[in-house]
Design a protein around this motif. Structure first.
Motif, mmCIF file in Angstrom:
data_model
loop_
_atom_site.group_PDB
_atom_site.id
_atom_site.type_symbol
_atom_site.label_atom_id
_atom_site.label_comp_id
_atom_site.label_asym_id
_atom_site.label_seq_id
_atom_site.Cartn_x
_atom_site.Cartn_y
_atom_site.Cartn_z
ATOM 1 N N LEU A 415 0.825 -1.208 0.000
ATOM 2 C CA LEU A 415 0.000 0.000 0.000
ATOM 3 C C LEU A 415 0.856 1.253 0.000
ATOM 4 N N SER A 416 1.908 1.229 0.794
ATOM 5 C CA SER A 416 2.787 2.392 0.856
ATOM 6 C C SER A 416 3.542 2.592 -0.448
ATOM 7 N N ALA A 417 3.993 1.464 -1.060
ATOM 8 C CA ALA A 417 4.770 1.562 -2.300
ATOM 9 C C ALA A 417 3.917 2.017 -3.475
ATOM 10 N N ASN A 418 2.629 1.737 -3.469
ATOM 11 C CA ASN A 418 1.750 2.081 -4.592
ATOM 12 C C ASN A 418 0.969 3.363 -4.346
ATOM 13 N N THR A 419 1.410 4.124 -3.384
ATOM 14 C CA THR A 419 0.790 5.418 -3.117
ATOM 15 C C THR A 419 1.759 6.529 -3.508
ATOM 16 N N SER A 420 1.323 7.415 -4.355
ATOM 17 C CA SER A 420 2.167 8.523 -4.808
ATOM 18 C C SER A 420 1.865 9.742 -3.952
ATOM 19 N N HIS A 421 2.853 10.171 -3.181
ATOM 20 C CA HIS A 421 2.652 11.319 -2.305
ATOM 21 C C HIS A 421 2.733 12.629 -3.067
ATOM 22 N N ASP A 422 3.405 12.603 -4.237
ATOM 23 C CA ASP A 422 3.543 13.843 -5.018
ATOM 24 C C ASP A 422 2.235 14.212 -5.701
ATOM 25 N N THR A 423 1.580 13.218 -6.305
ATOM 26 C CA THR A 423 0.341 13.482 -7.050
ATOM 27 C C THR A 423 -0.899 13.116 -6.256
ATOM 28 N N GLU A 424 -0.706 12.664 -4.993
ATOM 29 C CA GLU A 424 -1.821 12.240 -4.142
ATOM 30 C C GLU A 424 -2.640 11.144 -4.816
ATOM 31 N N GLN A 425 -1.929 10.253 -5.540
ATOM 32 C CA GLN A 425 -2.593 9.129 -6.203
ATOM 33 C C GLN A 425 -2.859 8.025 -5.192
ATOM 34 N N SER A 426 -4.048 7.502 -5.124
ATOM 35 C CA SER A 426 -4.417 6.449 -4.185
ATOM 36 C C SER A 426 -3.913 5.105 -4.678
ATOM 37 N N PRO A 427 -3.702 4.145 -3.766
ATOM 38 C CA PRO A 427 -3.292 2.800 -4.178
ATOM 39 C C PRO A 427 -4.407 2.113 -4.952
ATOM 40 N N PRO A 428 -4.087 1.049 -5.667
ATOM 41 C CA PRO A 428 -5.113 0.336 -6.445
ATOM 42 C C PRO A 428 -6.271 -0.117 -5.558
ATOM 43 N N GLU A 429 -7.458 -0.087 -6.109
ATOM 44 C CA GLU A 429 -8.653 -0.439 -5.343
ATOM 45 C C GLU A 429 -8.629 -1.882 -4.868
ATOM 46 N N GLU A 430 -8.157 -2.775 -5.743
ATOM 47 C CA GLU A 430 -8.144 -4.191 -5.364
ATOM 48 C C GLU A 430 -7.167 -4.445 -4.217
ATOM 49 N N LEU A 431 -6.072 -3.681 -4.154
ATOM 50 C CA LEU A 431 -5.141 -3.828 -3.036
ATOM 51 C C LEU A 431 -5.768 -3.303 -1.745
ATOM 52 N N CYS A 432 -6.531 -2.236 -1.878
ATOM 53 C CA CYS A 432 -7.249 -1.722 -0.705
ATOM 54 C C CYS A 432 -8.285 -2.729 -0.206
ATOM 55 N N GLU A 433 -8.935 -3.410 -1.140
ATOM 56 C CA GLU A 433 -9.912 -4.436 -0.739
ATOM 57 C C GLU A 433 -9.221 -5.590 -0.018
ATOM 58 N N LEU A 434 -8.023 -5.966 -0.501
ATOM 59 C CA LEU A 434 -7.269 -7.020 0.188
ATOM 60 C C LEU A 434 -6.912 -6.583 1.606
ATOM 61 N N SER A 435 -6.505 -5.313 1.767
ATOM 62 C CA SER A 435 -6.190 -4.803 3.105
ATOM 63 C C SER A 435 -7.417 -4.852 4.006
ATOM 64 N N THR A 436 -8.566 -4.527 3.424
ATOM 65 C CA THR A 436 -9.804 -4.572 4.213
ATOM 66 C C THR A 436 -10.121 -5.996 4.644
#
Length: 739
Positions: A415-436
């Motif tokens: 989640l941390s690696a797939n989050t862009s802090h410069d463009t405020e891009q969110s991580p992939p939705e499917e990865l977020c679902e796995l975290s949930t």
């Protein structure tokens, strides 16, 4: 086949029959002959056969042995006329023996060599020239014998008071004669009458019953056969807790046993009294084997379960390791149950929580039990905290759960690696679902942990176990005080449940109880399936360097295997259960099966060395450990301060209430001491020492820093340059505060 061979076979067969056979006579004086050639087992069997009377012999009849014992005590002055030592035992006036004859003073002979061979310091002092001069002066008449021993007990003063305390019989000991009919114990062990009785034939063997008693004739296996409320105590069986006749008669028995005569232990009062007299005369080895046999012969071992304080006292005096440890288990667990209760019981001093009658222990024995109880209570509270904590699966060493936690770490990293802090891009939705899904399964696992522990605590013993527990307790709880075992369990606190076998048996069975809601497949199955399903679409995030992103090999590294988790959980709990419920009991405690008696070395350490404990007589095991200085001395001279204070093994529930004047001391050179005051601020190290296949986890409370080195200024650098010679100057000592 010769007559001797026939008798030998009869002896071997008779040794296997315990019901009505007498206790083997044991010689108090060790044999000087070498043991027979062959194995140690052959030598032991040979010795037992030698000591056990044959069936063809008249002495085999136990009734004859008892009558012989009675006659020998009454006619000892006639029977024992050889030996270099005159033994005098004066009896008080006005007492009748079982032949309705007045008790008279006894004078008989013994060999001083046998008396001294016991190692008794009392006999050695009495037989010394100084001791003999005092005895002969007190008697005031010329006596031709080489030695004279007046063993008549004192009739006044502190010595009499001490002997009264040593020889007063607890009620359970006086009433143990009832166990012949109630518990099926042979009359030759328990039915012997008191030395001061109206007439031998008038003392009843069986109990006198009330009109409410109904004989169901359900067989020997149904015990007890009579409820305590249905027994009318016969006047001849209502013996006094202390009797001067009993005292003197058993002094004679002890001396005769030392001389090699048959020692008949046919009652609990006699065994208890002889133990006390042998302790007073410092010749316990003369009767140790005989009393041990009386305590350990089945089913008379019920005496240890039911009259535990009396058995513990007797075993302690005679240094019987097995009986001491077995009785100690029962006493410590019973006290721990009281300590762990939600509130004190009104009748706790008289009865245990399961209704067993209690008697007072001497101060020294009470101290040993109390210290061990605090250790056990601390251990129970620690394991309870672990069972209820979020470290439950880690502490049990369940590798499937540990793999799941590692997967969670990878998910967070992804989640941390797939989050862009410069463009405020969110991580992939499917990865977020796995975290949930991961969080949901983690919460479900923690919920399952608490659920199964609570379910085990709310459980009751099965019908068969409850019947067994109730039957065992009926041996000492009358109907008027009866409370079913299951009802007592129901009112227990969580900590108390850990000292019952029902809790552990229930907790162990849950992982395989497929008909229950808490069966892992029912409780966790849907959540695990949802988590595993999301892994298929997210393997590339968790293992980006793998060449086979969707292969079975990679998938198995993150897949939560429910059957494997179920097996590991069952195995881990079963291993922990074995530690708490399967003690290597030193005696068959058949009436205490409702208790968990698996004490550890932490509790046994307070016993003496001869009982497998660590108490060497110095009292060191009862003192709290002084914390070590991790960084060594900081200040100059003997009045130094400690650096970081490391944790100790002092129980967090056993805080010291010592004042500085009561503090332990550390001895320095030249015989001087510094006060070492135990501090309640020292944290407790929690570690049950149980390896469950994983790493042992140690948790501590916050550590108190004492005079942090980093806070010292530069002027204290010379503090580390101190004189380590043996001489301590007076100027240095002047800086030391008085304790």
């Amino acid at each position: 086949m010769s007559t001797q061979d026939t008798e030998g076979q009869g002896q071997e067969q008779n040794m296997q029959e315990r019901s009505d056979s007498p206790i083997p006579s044991t010689s108090p004086i060790p044999s000087t002959q070498p043991p027979p050639q062959g194995s140690l087992l052959d030598a032991a069997i040979s010795q037992l056969l030698k000591e056990h009377p044959s069936q063809g012999s008249r002495t085999y009849d136990s009734d004859h042995r008892e009558h012989r014992d009675i006659n020998l005590i009454h006619q000892v002055s006639i029977e024992c006329q050889s030996g270099d030592t005159l033994i005098i035992v004066n009896f008080p006036q006005g007492y009748k023996n079982c032949k309705r004859e007045t008790w008279t003073s006894k004078r008989f002979h013994a060999n001083s060599e046998n008396l001294l061979a016991t190692g008794s310091k009392v006999f050695a002092q009495l037989l010394s020239p100084e001791g003999q001069a005092r005895i002969r002066k007190r008697i005031g008449e010329p006596l031709p014998q080489k030695y004279v021993l007046d063993l008549t007990p004192s009739v006044e003063g502190d010595e009499l008071a001490a002997q009264l305390m040593e020889l007063s019989l607890p009620l359970g000991v006086r009433d143990w004669w009832m166990s012949k009919e109630r518990l099926g114990i042979s009359k030759y062990f328990v039915s012997g009458h008191d030395d001061h009785c109206p007439a031998h034939n008038e003392v009843p063997i069986d109990c006198k019953k009330t009109d409410e008693y109904i004989d169901h004739d359900m067989g020997r296996e149904v015990l007890p056969k009579i409820d305590l409320d249905h027994i009318i105590l016969s006047e001849s069986r209502a013996i006094l807790d202390y009797c001067p006749i009993r005292h003197r008669a058993n002094i004679i028995r002890l001396v005769l046993a030392i001389q090699g005569h048959d020692l008949v232990l046919n009652s609990a009062p006699r065994a208890y009294t002889l133990t006390g007299i042998a302790r007073i005369l410092d010749c316990t080895n003369a009767i140790r084997d005989s009393v041990c046999t009386w305590l350990m012969v089945e089913p008379n071992t019920d005496f240890v379960d039911i009259n535990t304080e009396a058995a513990f006292t007797m075993a302690w005096k005679l240094e019987l390791s097995n009986v001491t440890r077995a009785a100690f288990r029962v006493l410590v667990v019973e006290r721990a149950l009281d300590t762990l209760a939600a509130e004190p019981r009104v009748d706790a001093a008289r009865y245990t929580i399961f209704g067993r009658p209690r008697v007072d222990l001497s101060d020294d024995l009470q101290t040993v039990v109390q210290y061990a109880t605090l250790k056990l209570v601390d251990r129970v509270q620690q394991i309870l905290a672990k069972l209820k904590s979020d470290q439950f699966y880690d502490l049990l060493g369940i590798s499937e759960y540990q793999k799941f936690v590692q997967t969670g770490n990878l998910i967070r990293s992804a989640l941390s690696a797939n989050t862009s802090h410069d463009t405020e891009q969110s991580p992939p939705e499917e990865l977020c679902e796995l975290s949930t899904r991961y969080t949901a399964l983690l919460n479900r696992l923690l919920e399952y942990n608490g659920r199964i522990v609570c379910e085990a605590m709310d459980s009751s013993p099965g019908n068969d176990l409850q019947r067994d527990y109730d039957r065992d307790r009926r041996c000492y709880v009358p109907a008027t005080r009866w409370n079913p075992t299951a009802l007592i369990y129901k009112n227990f606190t969580d900590a108390q449940h850990l000292l019952t076998p029902t809790f552990w048996e229930e907790l162990t069975s849950i992982p395989y109880a497929y008909t229950r809601e808490t069966y892992p497949d029912h409780f966790l199955g849907d959540t695990i399936d949802a988590f595993n399903a999301k892994l298929n679409n997210n393997i590339r995030y968790l293992a980006p360097t793998s060449g086979d992103l969707f292969g079975i090999r990679v998938y198995d590294n993150f897949y939560f295997d429910l059957p494997k988790f179920r097996d590991q959980l069952h195995t881990a709990i079963e291993r922990l259960m074995f530690i708490w419920t399967k003690p290597d009991s030193e005696a068959p405690l058949t009436r205490s099966r409702h208790l968990l008696l698996a004490l550890s070395d932490e509790e046994f350490q307070y016993l003496p060395l001869w009982a497998g404990g660590f108490d060497d007589g110095t009292g060191g095991v009862f003192e709290p450990t002084v914390p070590d200085a991790d960084l060594g001395p900081i200040g100059p001279g003997p009045a130094y301060r400690t650096g970081e204070t490391v944790t100790t093994d002092v129980s967090s529930i056993c805080q010291s209430d010592k004042t500085p004047s009561q503090a332990s001391t550390v001895t320095l050179t030249a015989g001087r001491s510094l006060a070492a005051v135990p501090s309640n601020a020292v944290p407790t190290t929690i570690n049950d020492g149980v390896s469950m296949g994983g790493t042992n986890t140690m948790s501590t409370s916050s550590i108190v820093m004492v005079d942090d080195v980093n806070e010292l200024d530069d002027d204290t650098d010379d503090a580390f340059e101190f004189d380590d010679s043996d001489e301590i100057s007076d100027e240095a000592w002047s800086q030391v505060e008085e304790p």
